[in-house]
Design an enzyme around this catalytic site. Structure first.
Site, short mmCIF file in Angstrom:
data_model
loop_
_atom_site.label_atom_id
_atom_site.label_comp_id
_atom_site.label_asym_id
_atom_site.label_seq_id
_atom_site.Cartn_x
_atom_site.Cartn_y
_atom_site.Cartn_z
N TYR A 4 25.97 35.59 36.93
CA TYR A 4 25.21 36.49 36.07
C TYR A 4 24.34 35.70 35.09
O TYR A 4 23.19 36.08 34.83
CB TYR A 4 26.17 37.42 35.30
N GLU A 5 24.88 34.60 34.60
CA GLU A 5 24.14 33.78 33.63
C GLU A 5 23.22 32.77 34.31
O GLU A 5 22.66 31.90 33.64
CB GLU A 5 25.12 33.07 32.69
N TYR A 15 33.43 38.91 29.83
CA TYR A 15 32.72 39.40 31.01
C TYR A 15 33.39 40.66 31.50
O TYR A 15 34.63 40.73 31.58
CB TYR A 15 32.75 38.33 32.12
N GLY A 48 30.10 49.92 30.44
CA GLY A 48 29.92 51.24 29.85
C GLY A 48 31.21 52.03 29.78
O GLY A 48 31.23 53.13 29.26
N GLY A 108 33.95 50.99 28.17
CA GLY A 108 34.72 50.64 26.99
C GLY A 108 35.55 49.38 27.12
O GLY A 108 36.27 49.01 26.19
N GLY A 119 34.61 46.10 27.40
CA GLY A 119 34.17 45.02 26.52
C GLY A 119 34.60 45.26 25.08
O GLY A 119 35.11 44.36 24.41
N ASN A 170 19.99 37.67 26.90
CA ASN A 170 20.94 38.72 27.26
C ASN A 170 20.88 39.87 26.24
O ASN A 170 21.80 40.10 25.47
CB ASN A 170 22.35 38.14 27.37
N TYR A 179 26.90 43.75 20.91
CA TYR A 179 27.57 43.03 19.82
C TYR A 179 27.11 43.53 18.46
O TYR A 179 27.91 43.73 17.55
CB TYR A 179 27.34 41.53 19.93
#
Length: 159
Positions: A23-24, A86, A93, A95, A97, A124, A131
């Protein structure tokens, strides 16, 4: 649901780390193997800790947080440095994270740690927005520096 990782989770944590690296756009940099992760997380002197976000219905891990302790000389107490957070794209979406960060914040409060810190790639924007929605603020006055590979070896050998 959030739970503390166990030694049996090392293969899935390794897989999630590889997914995060992809992903990164840095798959080639993710060189840790399962043996290294097992030693770092569950060896005689653990250097890091991990929590898993688990899907309530399937019971399958859908994300992880890997962290270690840091120390603030100014505050005189430990904090948590979140190395990786991650959540698989299909579970975002939901919840997970937020739940992972809530667990780390809970650990900080319970243990008297005064900081929960992490880094995020400048590109990102979804993560940055997430955050900031939690009340986290960027530390714009600091720039992260890193020595690796040849530069680290040269400095470490006195060259």
């Amino acid at each position: 649901m959030i739970r503390t990782a166990t030694p049996a989770d090392v293969p899935v944590i390794h897989t999630l780390i590889r997914e995060l690296a992809a992903y990164e756009k840095a798959s080639e940099e993710a060189r840790a193997d399962e043996k290294q992760l097992r030693e770092a997380l569950f060896g005689e002197r653990p250097a890091a800790f991990a929590h898993l976000a688990v899907d309530d219905e399937s019971g399958e891990p859908v994300g992880f947080a890997l962290w270690f302790l840091n120390f603030s000389t100014w505050r005189g107490v430990h904090g948590i440095y979140l190395e990786d957070l991650y959540v698989r794209p299909e579970a975002r979406g939901g919840g997970h994270g937020r739940a992972l960060l809530t667990e780390l914040a809970r650990i900080c409060v319970e243990r008297g740690y005064e900081r929960l810190e992490w880094s995020v790639l400048n590109w990102n924007r979804p993560a940055i927005g997430f955050y900031e929605s939690l009340g986290a603020r960027p530390q714009d006055e600091w720039t992260v520096y890193r020595l690796t590979d040849g530069a680290l070896a040269a400095l470490g050998s006195g060259r």
